[in-house]
Write a protein that holds these residues in place. Sequence first.
Motif, PDB file in Angstrom:
ATOM      1  N   THR A 158     -13.957 -39.097 -35.485  1.00 39.71           N
ATOM      2  CA  THR A 158     -14.648 -39.106 -36.772  1.00 39.71           C
ATOM      3  C   THR A 158     -15.035 -37.683 -37.149  1.00 39.71           C
ATOM      4  N   ILE A 159     -14.844 -37.360 -38.415  1.00 41.31           N
ATOM      5  CA  ILE A 159     -15.312 -36.068 -38.918  1.00 41.31           C
ATOM      6  C   ILE A 159     -16.790 -36.227 -39.284  1.00 41.31           C
ATOM      7  N   SER A 198     -19.870 -32.078 -36.156  1.00 33.43           N
ATOM      8  CA  SER A 198     -18.583 -31.538 -35.699  1.00 33.43           C
ATOM      9  C   SER A 198     -18.087 -30.438 -36.640  1.00 33.43           C
ATOM     10  N   VAL A 199     -18.319 -30.617 -37.948  1.00 35.74           N
ATOM     11  CA  VAL A 199     -17.901 -29.590 -38.911  1.00 35.74           C
ATOM     12  C   VAL A 199     -18.789 -28.355 -38.778  1.00 35.74           C
ATOM     13  N   VAL A 232     -10.607 -37.555 -51.551  1.00 36.07           N
ATOM     14  CA  VAL A 232     -11.397 -36.530 -52.239  1.00 36.07           C
ATOM     15  C   VAL A 232     -12.820 -36.493 -51.700  1.00 36.07           C
ATOM     16  N   THR A 233     -13.369 -37.660 -51.373  1.00 30.35           N
ATOM     17  CA  THR A 233     -14.753 -37.715 -50.867  1.00 30.35           C
ATOM     18  C   THR A 233     -14.903 -36.924 -49.573  1.00 30.35           C
ATOM     19  N   VAL A 234     -13.884 -37.018 -48.693  1.00 32.08           N
ATOM     20  CA  VAL A 234     -13.943 -36.306 -47.416  1.00 32.08           C
ATOM     21  C   VAL A 234     -13.814 -34.792 -47.654  1.00 32.08           C
ATOM     22  N   GLN A 235     -12.875 -34.395 -48.535  1.00 33.07           N
ATOM     23  CA  GLN A 235     -12.714 -32.973 -48.842  1.00 33.07           C
ATOM     24  C   GLN A 235     -14.007 -32.379 -49.405  1.00 33.07           C
ATOM     25  N   ASP A 236     -14.605 -33.098 -50.368  1.00 34.51           N
ATOM     26  CA  ASP A 236     -15.842 -32.598 -50.998  1.00 34.51           C
ATOM     27  C   ASP A 236     -16.968 -32.492 -49.985  1.00 34.51           C
ATOM     28  N   GLN A 237     -17.072 -33.479 -49.099  1.00 30.08           N
ATOM     29  CA  GLN A 237     -18.167 -33.468 -48.135  1.00 30.08           C
ATOM     30  C   GLN A 237     -18.016 -32.327 -47.125  1.00 30.08           C
ATOM     31  N   ILE A 238     -16.786 -32.046 -46.704  1.00 29.20           N
ATOM     32  CA  ILE A 238     -16.558 -30.923 -45.775  1.00 29.20           C
ATOM     33  C   ILE A 238     -16.983 -29.610 -46.440  1.00 29.20           C
ATOM     34  N   ARG A 239     -16.666 -29.461 -47.731  1.00 28.67           N
ATOM     35  CA  ARG A 239     -17.062 -28.239 -48.454  1.00 28.67           C
ATOM     36  C   ARG A 239     -18.577 -28.181 -48.650  1.00 28.67           C
ATOM     37  N   VAL A 272     -13.539 -32.290 -34.989  1.00 25.19           N
ATOM     38  CA  VAL A 272     -13.616 -33.752 -35.015  1.00 25.19           C
ATOM     39  C   VAL A 272     -14.382 -34.240 -33.783  1.00 25.19           C
ATOM     40  N   THR A 273     -15.227 -35.241 -33.967  1.00 25.36           N
ATOM     41  CA  THR A 273     -15.886 -35.892 -32.828  1.00 25.36           C
ATOM     42  C   THR A 273     -14.940 -36.967 -32.300  1.00 25.36           C
TER      43      THR A 273
END
Length: 396
Positions: free
Chosen positions: A278-279, A283-284, A318-325, A265-266
Amino acid sequence: MAAWVARDGKKLYDAAVVNLGNLHILPSSTVKLALNSTFKTSFRHAITGGGTSGSFGVPVEKDDKRPALDLGALDSYALERWETILHYMVSSGSGQYPSKPSQGVLYLLQRSGLMANIHGALQITSFGFQFLLYSPHEQLWNLLLQYLHMAEERQMDLVEVLSFLFMLSTMELGREYSTEHLSETQKAMLEDLRDYGLIWQRKPNSRRFNPTRLATTLTSSSPPLPTSTTTSSGPAEGFIILETNYRLYAYTDNPLQTAVLNLFVTLKYRFPNLVVGTITRDSVKKALQSGISSDQIISYLSTHAHPQMRKNNPLLPVTVQDQIRLWELEKNRLKSQEGYLYTAFASQADYELVLNYAKQLNTVLWENTAKRCFFGSLDGHANIRGFIERRTGATG
Protein backbone atom coordinates in the motif's frame (compact mmCIF):
# COMPACT_ATOMS: atom_id res chain seq x y z
CA MET A 1 32.17 10.53 -54.41
CA ALA A 2 29.34 13.00 -54.98
CA ALA A 3 28.41 11.17 -58.19
CA TRP A 4 27.92 7.93 -56.24
CA VAL A 5 25.44 9.49 -53.80
CA ALA A 6 21.73 9.21 -54.53
CA ARG A 7 19.72 12.42 -54.48
CA ASP A 8 17.72 11.53 -51.35
CA GLY A 9 20.98 10.76 -49.50
CA LYS A 10 22.71 14.06 -50.33
CA LYS A 11 22.00 15.64 -46.91
CA LEU A 12 23.29 12.59 -45.06
CA TYR A 13 26.42 12.56 -47.21
CA ASP A 14 27.12 16.26 -46.62
CA ALA A 15 26.58 15.87 -42.86
CA ALA A 16 28.96 12.88 -42.77
CA VAL A 17 31.67 14.79 -44.65
CA VAL A 18 31.30 17.78 -42.29
CA ASN A 19 31.56 15.54 -39.22
CA LEU A 20 34.65 13.78 -40.57
CA GLY A 21 36.15 17.17 -41.38
CA ASN A 22 35.52 18.37 -37.80
CA LEU A 23 37.36 15.27 -36.57
CA HIS A 24 40.26 16.09 -38.95
CA ILE A 25 39.84 12.69 -40.59
CA LEU A 26 39.02 14.38 -43.92
CA PRO A 27 40.25 17.78 -45.16
CA SER A 28 37.91 20.71 -44.66
CA SER A 29 37.65 21.16 -48.45
CA THR A 30 35.16 18.79 -50.11
CA VAL A 31 36.75 19.16 -53.57
CA LYS A 32 39.26 16.42 -52.86
CA LEU A 33 38.58 13.66 -50.33
CA ALA A 34 41.65 12.05 -48.80
CA LEU A 35 42.03 10.43 -45.39
CA ASN A 36 44.42 12.05 -42.95
CA SER A 37 47.71 10.13 -43.39
CA THR A 38 48.14 9.35 -39.67
CA PHE A 39 44.55 8.19 -39.35
CA LYS A 40 44.82 6.12 -42.55
CA THR A 41 47.93 4.26 -41.30
CA SER A 42 46.43 3.58 -37.86
CA PHE A 43 43.10 2.52 -39.34
CA ARG A 44 44.79 0.06 -41.69
CA HIS A 45 46.74 -1.44 -38.76
CA ALA A 46 43.53 -1.71 -36.75
CA ILE A 47 41.37 -3.52 -39.31
CA THR A 48 44.13 -5.83 -40.56
CA GLY A 49 45.63 -6.61 -37.15
CA GLY A 50 49.01 -5.26 -38.22
CA GLY A 51 51.54 -3.54 -35.99
CA THR A 52 51.48 -3.68 -32.19
CA SER A 53 48.49 -1.41 -31.60
CA GLY A 54 46.09 -4.26 -30.73
CA SER A 55 43.09 -2.00 -31.43
CA PHE A 56 40.66 -4.92 -31.14
CA GLY A 57 42.56 -6.74 -28.41
CA VAL A 58 45.05 -9.55 -28.69
CA PRO A 59 43.27 -12.94 -28.53
CA VAL A 60 44.96 -15.77 -26.63
CA GLU A 61 45.32 -19.11 -28.37
CA LYS A 62 42.93 -21.68 -26.93
CA ASP A 63 44.56 -24.03 -24.43
CA ASP A 64 43.16 -27.57 -24.50
CA LYS A 65 44.31 -28.07 -20.90
CA ARG A 66 42.12 -25.23 -19.68
CA PRO A 67 38.39 -25.91 -19.34
CA ALA A 68 36.36 -23.79 -21.76
CA LEU A 69 34.47 -20.95 -20.12
CA ASP A 70 30.70 -21.40 -20.28
CA LEU A 71 28.84 -18.34 -21.59
CA GLY A 72 26.08 -18.95 -19.06
CA ALA A 73 28.60 -18.75 -16.20
CA LEU A 74 30.04 -15.55 -17.69
CA ASP A 75 26.55 -13.99 -17.90
CA SER A 76 25.77 -15.05 -14.32
CA TYR A 77 28.99 -13.44 -13.11
CA ALA A 78 28.23 -10.14 -14.89
CA LEU A 79 24.64 -10.15 -13.64
CA GLU A 80 25.69 -10.87 -10.05
CA ARG A 81 28.26 -8.04 -10.04
CA TRP A 82 25.88 -5.54 -11.61
CA GLU A 83 22.89 -6.38 -9.43
CA THR A 84 25.09 -6.21 -6.32
CA ILE A 85 25.60 -2.51 -7.11
CA LEU A 86 21.89 -1.86 -7.74
CA HIS A 87 20.80 -3.85 -4.66
CA TYR A 88 23.19 -1.92 -2.47
CA MET A 89 21.74 1.35 -3.78
CA VAL A 90 18.10 0.45 -3.13
CA SER A 91 18.85 -1.05 0.29
CA SER A 92 20.76 2.20 1.02
CA GLY A 93 23.63 0.36 2.60
CA SER A 94 21.41 -1.35 5.20
CA GLY A 95 23.04 -4.71 4.53
CA GLN A 96 19.78 -6.38 3.43
CA TYR A 97 21.58 -7.81 0.41
CA PRO A 98 24.26 -10.43 1.27
CA SER A 99 26.95 -9.07 -1.08
CA LYS A 100 28.57 -5.66 -0.85
CA PRO A 101 30.34 -3.78 -3.65
CA SER A 102 34.04 -3.03 -3.39
CA GLN A 103 35.33 0.21 -1.86
CA GLY A 104 36.10 1.49 -5.37
CA VAL A 105 32.45 1.05 -6.41
CA LEU A 106 31.19 2.67 -3.18
CA TYR A 107 33.46 5.67 -3.80
CA LEU A 108 32.18 5.95 -7.38
CA LEU A 109 28.52 5.82 -6.23
CA GLN A 110 29.20 8.60 -3.74
CA ARG A 111 31.38 10.62 -6.11
CA SER A 112 28.74 10.48 -8.85
CA GLY A 113 25.95 11.67 -6.53
CA LEU A 114 23.95 8.43 -6.77
CA MET A 115 24.38 7.95 -3.01
CA ALA A 116 25.24 10.41 -0.24
CA ASN A 117 26.67 10.04 3.25
CA ILE A 118 23.82 10.95 5.62
CA HIS A 119 24.43 10.58 9.37
CA GLY A 120 27.36 8.26 8.74
CA ALA A 121 25.52 5.91 6.34
CA LEU A 122 25.27 5.89 2.54
CA GLN A 123 21.71 6.67 1.38
CA ILE A 124 20.27 6.68 -2.13
CA THR A 125 19.71 10.20 -3.50
CA SER A 126 17.07 11.64 -5.81
CA PHE A 127 19.55 11.31 -8.68
CA GLY A 128 20.19 7.70 -7.61
CA PHE A 129 16.48 6.87 -7.76
CA GLN A 130 16.28 8.49 -11.21
CA PHE A 131 19.25 6.30 -12.17
CA LEU A 132 17.17 3.19 -11.32
CA LEU A 133 14.57 4.30 -13.88
CA TYR A 134 17.12 4.20 -16.73
CA SER A 135 17.64 1.24 -19.03
CA PRO A 136 20.68 -0.97 -18.24
CA HIS A 137 22.57 0.61 -21.18
CA GLU A 138 21.99 4.12 -19.83
CA GLN A 139 22.91 3.03 -16.31
CA LEU A 140 26.15 1.49 -17.49
CA TRP A 141 27.24 4.48 -19.55
CA ASN A 142 26.22 6.84 -16.74
CA LEU A 143 28.59 5.04 -14.38
CA LEU A 144 31.36 4.85 -16.97
CA LEU A 145 31.12 8.59 -17.66
CA GLN A 146 31.52 9.22 -13.94
CA TYR A 147 34.47 6.82 -14.01
CA LEU A 148 36.06 8.96 -16.75
CA HIS A 149 35.78 12.05 -14.53
CA MET A 150 37.35 10.10 -11.69
CA ALA A 151 40.11 8.85 -14.00
CA GLU A 152 41.18 12.44 -14.67
CA GLU A 153 41.46 13.04 -10.91
CA ARG A 154 43.59 9.90 -10.59
CA GLN A 155 45.85 11.28 -13.34
CA MET A 156 45.10 8.36 -15.65
CA ASP A 157 45.55 8.88 -19.39
CA LEU A 158 42.02 9.66 -20.59
CA VAL A 159 42.78 8.61 -24.18
CA GLU A 160 43.93 5.16 -23.02
CA VAL A 161 40.88 4.79 -20.77
CA LEU A 162 38.50 5.59 -23.63
CA SER A 163 40.36 3.44 -26.15
CA PHE A 164 40.21 0.46 -23.76
CA LEU A 165 36.44 0.87 -23.28
CA PHE A 166 35.88 0.98 -27.04
CA MET A 167 38.29 -1.92 -27.50
CA LEU A 168 36.16 -3.98 -25.11
CA SER A 169 33.04 -3.20 -27.13
CA THR A 170 34.62 -4.77 -30.25
CA MET A 171 35.77 -7.98 -28.55
CA GLU A 172 34.17 -11.38 -28.99
CA LEU A 173 32.07 -12.75 -26.13
CA GLY A 174 33.56 -15.93 -24.66
CA ARG A 175 37.04 -15.29 -26.11
CA GLU A 176 40.12 -14.87 -23.90
CA TYR A 177 42.41 -11.88 -24.47
CA SER A 178 45.96 -11.15 -23.37
CA THR A 179 46.89 -8.35 -20.95
CA GLU A 180 50.50 -8.14 -22.20
CA HIS A 181 49.80 -5.50 -24.87
CA LEU A 182 47.83 -3.27 -22.47
CA SER A 183 49.33 -0.05 -21.11
CA GLU A 184 49.85 0.49 -17.38
CA THR A 185 46.69 2.61 -17.24
CA GLN A 186 44.65 -0.11 -18.94
CA LYS A 187 46.06 -2.80 -16.63
CA ALA A 188 45.03 -0.65 -13.65
CA MET A 189 41.51 -0.45 -15.14
CA LEU A 190 41.12 -4.25 -15.08
CA GLU A 191 40.50 -4.27 -11.31
CA ASP A 192 37.85 -1.53 -11.56
CA LEU A 193 36.09 -3.15 -14.51
CA ARG A 194 36.03 -6.50 -12.67
CA ASP A 195 34.07 -4.78 -9.88
CA TYR A 196 31.51 -3.47 -12.41
CA GLY A 197 31.14 -6.91 -14.04
CA LEU A 198 32.61 -5.89 -17.42
CA ILE A 199 35.61 -8.23 -17.16
CA TRP A 200 36.19 -11.72 -15.76
CA GLN A 201 39.59 -13.11 -14.75
CA ARG A 202 40.45 -16.47 -13.20
CA LYS A 203 42.86 -14.73 -10.80
CA PRO A 204 43.46 -11.00 -10.08
CA ASN A 205 47.01 -11.24 -11.45
CA SER A 206 46.10 -13.41 -14.45
CA ARG A 207 47.57 -12.49 -17.84
CA ARG A 208 44.26 -13.27 -19.52
CA PHE A 209 40.81 -11.75 -19.27
CA ASN A 210 37.35 -12.33 -20.71
CA PRO A 211 35.01 -9.45 -21.58
CA THR A 212 31.44 -10.08 -20.39
CA ARG A 213 28.24 -9.22 -22.22
CA LEU A 214 28.18 -5.87 -20.37
CA ALA A 215 31.44 -4.95 -22.16
CA THR A 216 30.81 -6.41 -25.63
CA THR A 217 27.45 -4.58 -25.98
CA LEU A 218 28.71 -1.15 -24.87
CA THR A 219 28.31 0.36 -28.35
CA SER A 220 25.51 -1.86 -29.68
CA SER A 221 21.75 -2.01 -29.24
CA SER A 222 21.87 -5.59 -27.93
CA PRO A 223 20.74 -6.11 -24.31
CA PRO A 224 23.76 -5.83 -21.96
CA LEU A 225 22.42 -8.43 -19.53
CA PRO A 226 21.34 -12.02 -20.23
CA THR A 227 17.60 -11.51 -19.63
CA SER A 228 15.53 -8.36 -19.52
CA THR A 229 13.36 -9.62 -16.66
CA THR A 230 16.25 -9.58 -14.20
CA THR A 231 17.33 -6.02 -14.88
CA SER A 232 16.25 -2.85 -13.15
CA SER A 233 14.17 -1.89 -16.16
CA GLY A 234 11.80 -4.74 -15.39
CA PRO A 235 9.71 -6.79 -17.81
CA ALA A 236 9.09 -4.97 -21.06
CA GLU A 237 5.30 -5.29 -20.62
CA GLY A 238 5.19 -3.84 -17.05
CA PHE A 239 4.24 -5.52 -13.81
CA ILE A 240 2.49 -2.98 -11.50
CA ILE A 241 -1.26 -2.60 -10.90
CA LEU A 242 -2.33 0.38 -8.74
CA GLU A 243 -5.88 0.76 -7.41
CA THR A 244 -7.75 3.91 -6.33
CA ASN A 245 -7.56 2.73 -2.69
CA TYR A 246 -3.71 3.00 -2.84
CA ARG A 247 -3.35 -0.80 -2.94
CA LEU A 248 -0.51 -1.92 -5.21
CA TYR A 249 0.02 -5.34 -6.82
CA ALA A 250 3.41 -6.10 -8.40
CA TYR A 251 3.66 -9.28 -10.48
CA THR A 252 7.35 -9.97 -10.00
CA ASP A 253 9.70 -12.38 -8.25
CA ASN A 254 12.73 -10.17 -8.80
CA PRO A 255 14.21 -9.11 -5.42
CA LEU A 256 15.66 -5.97 -7.01
CA GLN A 257 12.28 -4.72 -8.22
CA THR A 258 10.79 -5.56 -4.82
CA ALA A 259 13.54 -3.58 -3.10
CA VAL A 260 12.86 -0.54 -5.35
CA LEU A 261 9.14 -0.68 -4.50
CA ASN A 262 10.03 -0.89 -0.81
CA LEU A 263 11.52 2.62 -1.10
CA PHE A 264 8.05 4.18 -1.33
CA VAL A 265 5.52 1.37 -0.68
CA THR A 266 4.55 -0.35 2.57
CA LEU A 267 4.82 -4.03 1.57
CA LYS A 268 2.30 -6.35 3.24
CA TYR A 269 2.36 -9.74 1.46
CA ARG A 270 4.85 -11.57 -0.69
CA PHE A 271 4.04 -14.60 -2.83
CA PRO A 272 6.23 -16.55 -5.33
CA ASN A 273 5.27 -14.25 -8.23
CA LEU A 274 3.35 -11.41 -6.55
CA VAL A 275 4.05 -8.63 -4.07
CA VAL A 276 1.17 -6.72 -2.43
CA GLY A 277 1.56 -3.40 -0.67
CA THR A 278 0.00 0.00 0.00
CA ILE A 279 1.17 3.51 -0.77
CA THR A 280 0.84 5.33 2.55
CA ARG A 281 1.68 8.78 3.89
CA ASP A 282 4.53 7.33 5.97
CA SER A 283 6.01 5.32 3.09
CA VAL A 284 5.96 8.34 0.76
CA LYS A 285 7.43 10.60 3.48
CA LYS A 286 10.24 8.09 3.97
CA ALA A 287 10.99 8.25 0.24
CA LEU A 288 10.83 12.07 0.25
CA GLN A 289 13.33 12.20 3.11
CA SER A 290 15.72 10.16 0.94
CA GLY A 291 15.52 12.83 -1.75
CA ILE A 292 13.04 10.99 -4.01
CA SER A 293 10.44 13.36 -5.47
CA SER A 294 6.72 12.74 -6.02
CA ASP A 295 7.18 13.08 -9.80
CA GLN A 296 9.84 10.35 -9.74
CA ILE A 297 7.50 7.99 -7.84
CA ILE A 298 4.67 8.65 -10.31
CA SER A 299 7.08 8.24 -13.24
CA TYR A 300 8.26 4.86 -11.92
CA LEU A 301 4.68 3.63 -11.47
CA SER A 302 3.76 4.81 -14.98
CA THR A 303 6.87 3.30 -16.62
CA HIS A 304 6.26 -0.13 -15.09
CA ALA A 305 2.45 -0.19 -15.29
CA HIS A 306 0.88 -3.55 -16.18
CA PRO A 307 -0.69 -3.89 -19.69
CA GLN A 308 -4.09 -4.08 -17.99
CA MET A 309 -3.43 -0.65 -16.47
CA ARG A 310 -2.50 0.82 -19.85
CA LYS A 311 -6.12 0.51 -20.97
CA ASN A 312 -7.00 3.22 -18.42
CA ASN A 313 -7.09 6.92 -19.24
CA PRO A 314 -5.40 8.42 -17.32
CA LEU A 315 -2.94 5.61 -16.73
CA LEU A 316 -2.71 5.99 -12.91
CA PRO A 317 -5.65 6.91 -10.64
CA VAL A 318 -5.77 10.71 -10.41
CA THR A 319 -6.62 10.58 -6.69
CA VAL A 320 -3.43 8.64 -5.94
CA GLN A 321 -1.26 10.97 -8.06
CA ASP A 322 -2.73 14.07 -6.38
CA GLN A 323 -2.31 12.63 -2.90
CA ILE A 324 1.36 11.73 -3.49
CA ARG A 325 1.99 15.33 -4.61
CA LEU A 326 0.05 16.70 -1.60
CA TRP A 327 2.22 14.63 0.76
CA GLU A 328 5.26 16.22 -0.87
CA LEU A 329 3.76 19.70 -0.42
CA GLU A 330 3.32 18.93 3.28
CA LYS A 331 7.04 18.35 3.51
CA ASN A 332 7.91 21.50 1.55
CA ARG A 333 5.43 23.97 3.08
CA LEU A 334 7.99 25.21 5.61
CA LYS A 335 11.45 26.40 4.70
CA SER A 336 14.02 27.49 7.26
CA GLN A 337 16.93 29.82 6.70
CA GLU A 338 19.36 31.32 9.18
CA GLY A 339 19.71 35.08 9.43
CA TYR A 340 19.11 38.19 11.55
CA LEU A 341 15.95 40.15 12.42
CA TYR A 342 16.36 43.94 12.30
CA THR A 343 13.82 45.86 14.35
CA ALA A 344 13.29 48.83 16.76
CA PHE A 345 14.19 51.53 14.24
CA ALA A 346 13.95 55.08 15.58
CA SER A 347 11.95 56.37 12.61
CA GLN A 348 10.34 55.29 9.37
CA ALA A 349 13.08 57.09 7.43
CA ASP A 350 15.83 55.14 9.23
CA TYR A 351 14.00 51.86 8.56
CA GLU A 352 13.58 52.57 4.85
CA LEU A 353 17.20 53.70 4.46
CA VAL A 354 18.60 50.49 6.01
CA LEU A 355 16.05 48.33 4.18
CA ASN A 356 16.98 49.83 0.79
CA TYR A 357 20.68 49.28 1.55
CA ALA A 358 19.98 45.61 2.41
CA LYS A 359 17.96 45.21 -0.79
CA GLN A 360 20.91 46.51 -2.82
CA LEU A 361 22.97 43.72 -1.25
CA ASN A 362 20.18 41.24 -2.15
CA THR A 363 20.06 39.90 1.42
CA VAL A 364 16.43 40.67 2.41
CA LEU A 365 14.46 37.45 3.01
CA TRP A 366 11.32 38.99 4.59
CA GLU A 367 10.04 42.46 5.48
CA ASN A 368 7.13 44.02 7.35
CA THR A 369 6.76 47.77 6.76
CA ALA A 370 3.92 48.18 9.27
CA LYS A 371 6.09 46.89 12.13
CA ARG A 372 9.33 48.44 10.79
CA CYS A 373 11.28 45.18 10.73
CA PHE A 374 12.91 42.91 8.20
CA PHE A 375 14.85 39.65 8.16
CA GLY A 376 18.21 39.40 6.39
CA SER A 377 20.48 36.49 5.48
CA LEU A 378 23.69 35.64 7.32
CA ASP A 379 25.86 36.71 4.38
CA GLY A 380 24.83 40.36 4.51
CA HIS A 381 24.76 40.86 8.29
CA ALA A 382 28.30 42.25 8.61
CA ASN A 383 27.66 44.88 5.91
CA ILE A 384 24.25 45.88 7.28
CA ARG A 385 25.57 46.12 10.84
CA GLY A 386 28.49 48.27 9.64
CA PHE A 387 26.08 50.52 7.73
CA ILE A 388 23.89 51.02 10.85
CA GLU A 389 26.93 51.73 13.02
CA ARG A 390 28.23 54.30 10.53
CA ARG A 391 24.80 55.97 10.44
CA THR A 392 24.59 56.02 14.23
CA GLY A 393 28.11 57.47 14.54
CA ALA A 394 27.43 60.15 11.92
CA THR A 395 24.27 61.34 13.68
CA GLY A 396 25.97 61.37 17.12
